[in-house]
Design an enzyme around this catalytic site. Structure first.
Site, PDB file in Angstrom:
ATOM      1  N   CYS A 579      33.981  51.235  19.621  1.00 29.29           N
ATOM      2  CA  CYS A 579      34.206  49.788  19.429  1.00 29.29           C
ATOM      3  C   CYS A 579      32.884  49.060  19.637  1.00 29.29           C
ATOM      4  O   CYS A 579      32.222  49.242  20.674  1.00 29.29           O
ATOM      5  CB  CYS A 579      35.255  49.283  20.407  1.00 29.29           C
ATOM      6  SG  CYS A 579      35.569  47.490  20.225  1.00 29.29           S
ATOM      7  N   CYS A 650      37.504  48.354  49.606  1.00 30.92           N
ATOM      8  CA  CYS A 650      38.085  47.170  50.234  1.00 30.92           C
ATOM      9  C   CYS A 650      38.454  47.523  51.677  1.00 30.92           C
ATOM     10  O   CYS A 650      39.119  48.540  51.927  1.00 30.92           O
ATOM     11  CB  CYS A 650      39.321  46.722  49.451  1.00 30.92           C
ATOM     12  SG  CYS A 650      40.205  45.348  50.242  1.00 30.92           S
ATOM     13  N   CYS A 653      42.728  47.446  51.709  1.00 28.62           N
ATOM     14  CA  CYS A 653      43.541  48.382  50.949  1.00 28.62           C
ATOM     15  C   CYS A 653      42.782  49.611  50.506  1.00 28.62           C
ATOM     16  O   CYS A 653      43.380  50.585  50.056  1.00 28.62           O
ATOM     17  CB  CYS A 653      44.170  47.694  49.754  1.00 28.62           C
ATOM     18  SG  CYS A 653      42.971  47.076  48.533  1.00 28.62           S
ATOM     19  N   CYS A 663      27.001  34.963  44.380  1.00 32.17           N
ATOM     20  CA  CYS A 663      26.928  34.970  45.839  1.00 32.17           C
ATOM     21  C   CYS A 663      27.572  36.244  46.416  1.00 32.17           C
ATOM     22  O   CYS A 663      28.126  37.073  45.685  1.00 32.17           O
ATOM     23  CB  CYS A 663      27.599  33.731  46.407  1.00 32.17           C
ATOM     24  SG  CYS A 663      29.366  33.649  46.072  1.00 32.17           S
TER      25      CYS A 663
END
Length: 713
Positions: A579, A650, A653, A663
């Site tokens: 693509c 994370c 989780c 930032c």
């Protein structure tokens, strides 16, 4: 005593035949003394060859012989004689003249001319063999002519002066008849009587009367006009206005300019209507008839005019004396029959002094100033002269004084008429001032000139705009003139090349097409190069589209897209196989919908996982990595990103998250925990947003959470 030229002896006098030419006299019997004879060649009325009665063959010599009668004072005779050769020696008098009835002129150093004073005024030209013989003959003949005229007039001769006119023209007894003839000629010309005018002119011509003929003043208009004069010298120029009459003579105009501006008549050269003006002609003869007519005054140097300070001072004094005649006397003015002399004098109008005449008072009580008094007046001390000037100026002149040349200009003039200096900004035109007709005409002409200039400027602007619009509508701009291509060095005729819009460099079409196809950069630079300069302009997109074919243009577009994607930091290519879609994402966007394949790309996982969130996708990726090679490669890629610091787990989780840009604050897409990227931990404490008991504690006590923190709060 006989005189001769050189060693030639005078031929013996022969018998005198009757007169051979009109105006010639027959030889008088008696003894005559030959003063001089010389051999010459002659022509009658400037026509060769000479065919005079008595002349022999062409080889015979022709002699000029000057003789005198010793018994008669002032009796001189000039004879033209023909002498044969040795085979047939003879002497024949062709013509003989009395010196009192001829005019003798020296044309050149070896050519003299004799003309008869009475009709038919034949002329005979003598050509001498050498300058020495011509000079000796001229000395004897001129001396004899002066003596003949002295005896005829009865007065002593003056050395070096020869009366140019016959005796009758100088006779006092004939002056009344001469004046009457002049008056009759004037009346005949005014009445249109051709026969009477011709008869009077013939009578005056016989007397060779010196005349001065010009139209009378009533032939011209008596209205005073303003003459625009352009004054110019070797270094500068200016414009002035002089009040004159059409019948003013050029000589009088020179004297007027001398009195008003101080330019001596000798340094003035007037040009009107492309003609160098003669002093004896009037301004009307050069076409000066109305206000605003233009004349040009060129000033030569005093050295070229042969002027000295003494001569200029004397002429100024004489002009001042002639400007103020005594009362009761009339002074002829060239500026009008009844006009009063306009005193443009910078000196006081009257000199107050006690002058007593022993012979009585002058006519009308007025006194003519002497030269010494004029000198005293000119040599006034400067304070007194300035005071007189200021008082006179305040009374008679209205306007503003030029700060450069002190010329008094009219109140409405924007600049000085003499030196073109600007009018002082502090000057205000008086409220009651009314411009005269000449100033109103100047203002109207100035407004009309400004209007015409604005119209021409607007027309030029419209024409340029139309040309620009027409040129902008063309894809390629052809070369307007012949030029050489700087790549192949072929000479391009007008219209064969392409003129680039950005830099105006010109090349042939084939060279530009090759430059476009070989360029690796999507921005095709101008190929102009030389030893000192390289053009940094680029070809426009429409120029490229017009120079290459459609297929080549599409390839150029794809190349440009590929280069732009590779050079962009925030670019992301669609994860669908083959693509071509790609995008430039922002920090707040996590999903890219490809417009080519219509797939949804997760910008955090850098993959397509439609129907699953990021955690489900990463768990599924870990399970499939055992048997699926592609999944294994994707898992290894994510681990590599975590190890290199480009991604992290994370803290809530455990899914892999990645900061795109901006930032150091980011939010987990699964548990929505706010994360501090630089500390790799949660942003807030257990209480959620605003709890600074835990987390990175950024900006607590005005201290950042990490030296490299980029606004994680």
């Amino acid at each position: 005593m006989a005189l001769s030229s050189g060693s030639h002896a005078a031929p013996p006098p022969g018998p005198c035949p009757p007169s051979a030419l009109p105006g010639c006299e027959a030889s008088q019997p008696g003894c005559s003394t030959v003063l001089m004879s010389v051999k010459v060649s002659v022509c009658h009325s400037e026509v060769r060859p000479l065919c005079l009665p008595g002349a022999g063959a062409a080889d015979e010599a022709v002699w000029l012989q000057l003789s005198m009668d010793p018994g008669k004072a002032g009796e001189f005779r000039l004879a033209l004689r023909a002498c044969g050769g040795a085979a047939a020696p003879r002497s024949v008098t062709i013509a003989e003249f009395d010196l009192r009835t001829i005019d003798y002129k020296i044309k050149t150093s070896q050519s003299h001319e004799l003309s008869l004073a009475t009709p038919p005024h034949d002329r005979i030209t003598f050509n001498f063999r050498s300058k020495q013989e011509a000079q000796a003959w001229a000395t004897v003949v001129m001396s004899s002519l002066r003596e003949a005229h002295r005896v005829a007039i009865g007065s002593p001769a003056e050395d070096g002066q020869l009366p140019p006119q016959p005796l009758a023209a100088h006779s006092p007894a004939l002056l009344p008849s001469t004046e009457e003839l002049c008056q009759e000629l004037v009346r005949a010309v005014e009445a249109g009587d051709v026969q009477a005018a011709s008869a009077c002119a013939q009578s005056l011509a016989r007397q060779q009367t010196a005349l001065s003929i010009q139209p009378s003043q009533k032939h011209y208009t008596d209205m005073e006009i303003s003459l625009a004069v352009v004054v110019e010298d070797a270094s500068s120029s200016c414009c002035v206005t002089v009040k004159v009459f059409p019948h003013t003579l050029v000589a009088a105009l020179k004297q007027q300019v001398f009195l008003e501006y101080g330019f001596h008549p000798r340094v003035q050269r007037w040009v009107i209507g492309q003609c160098l003006c003669a002093d004896s002609r009037s301004l009307a003869s050069y076409g000066v008839q109305r206000d605003g007519d233009t004349a040009f005054l060129y000033l030569v140097s005093a050295r070229q005019a042969g002027l000295s300070r003494t001569l200029v001072q004397q002429d100024q004094e004489n002009a001042l004396l002639a400007q103020n005649p005594p009362a009761g006397e009339t002074q002829p003015l060239a500026n009008g029959p009844a006009a009063h002399w306009r005193a443009y004098n910078t000196l006081p109008g009257r000199l107050h002094h006690n002058h007593h005449n022993n012979s009585g008072s002058s006519v009308g009580g007025a006194e003519r100033l002497g030269l010494g008094e004029i000198r005293d007046l000119i040599n006034l001390e400067m304070p007194q002269l300035n005071e007189a000037l200021v008082s006179n100026r305040s009374n008679t002149q209205l306007g503003w004084a030029c700060p450069s040349c002190t010329f008094i200009n009219k109140p409405t003039r924007p600049g000085c008429e003499m030196c073109s200096a600007d009018r002082p900004e502090s000057y205000t035109v008086p409220g009651g001032y009314r411009p005269d007709a000449l100033e109103l005409r100047r203002i109207q002409q100035e407004k009309e000139a400004i209007r015409q200039y604005q119209q021409a400027q607007e027309a030029e602007r419209r024409e340029n705009y139309a040309r620009l619009v027409q040129m902008d509508g063309q894809e390629l701009v052809p070369n307007p003139e012949s030029v050489e291509c700087r790549i192949c060095y072929l000479q391009l005729q007008p219209g064969e090349g392409v003129l680039l819009r950005e830099c105006l460099h010109c090349f042939c079409r084939e060279c530009l097409r090759s430059v476009i196809l070989l360029s690796e950069d999507p921005q095709v630079a101008c190929p102009y190069r030389d030893e000192a300069y390289a053009c940094d302009c680029t070809l426009q997109e429409r120029e490229i589209r017009a120079l290459v074919s459609g297929e080549e243009y599409e390839r150029w577009l794809q190349r440009g897209l590929s280069v732009a994607e590779s050079r962009c930091e925030g670019s992301y290519h669609c994860a669908t196989t083959d693509c071509p879609g790609w995008c430039v994402y922002e920090d707040t966007v996590n999903t890219f919908h490809c417009p080519v394949c219509s797939k949804h790309n997760c910008l955090l996982c850098k993959a397509i996982h439609e129907g699953m969130n990021c955690k489900q996708y990463q768990d599924d990726l870990a399970a499939r990595a055992i048997n699926d090679t592609a999944a294994r490669r994707t898992r290894d890629l994510l681990k590599t990103l975590v190890r290199s610091g480009e991604a992290m787990h994370c803290p809530q989780c455990g899914i892999i998250v990645q900061k795109k840009e901006g930032c150091d604050w980011l939010r987990c897409t699964v548990c929505h925990t706010e994360i501090c990227w630089v500390t790799r931990g949660p942003r807030w404490g257990p209480g959620g947003p605003g709890d600074t008991s835990g987390g990175c504690r950024c900006n607590v006590n005005k201290q950042r959470c990490h030296p490299k923190c980029q606004n994680c709060h």
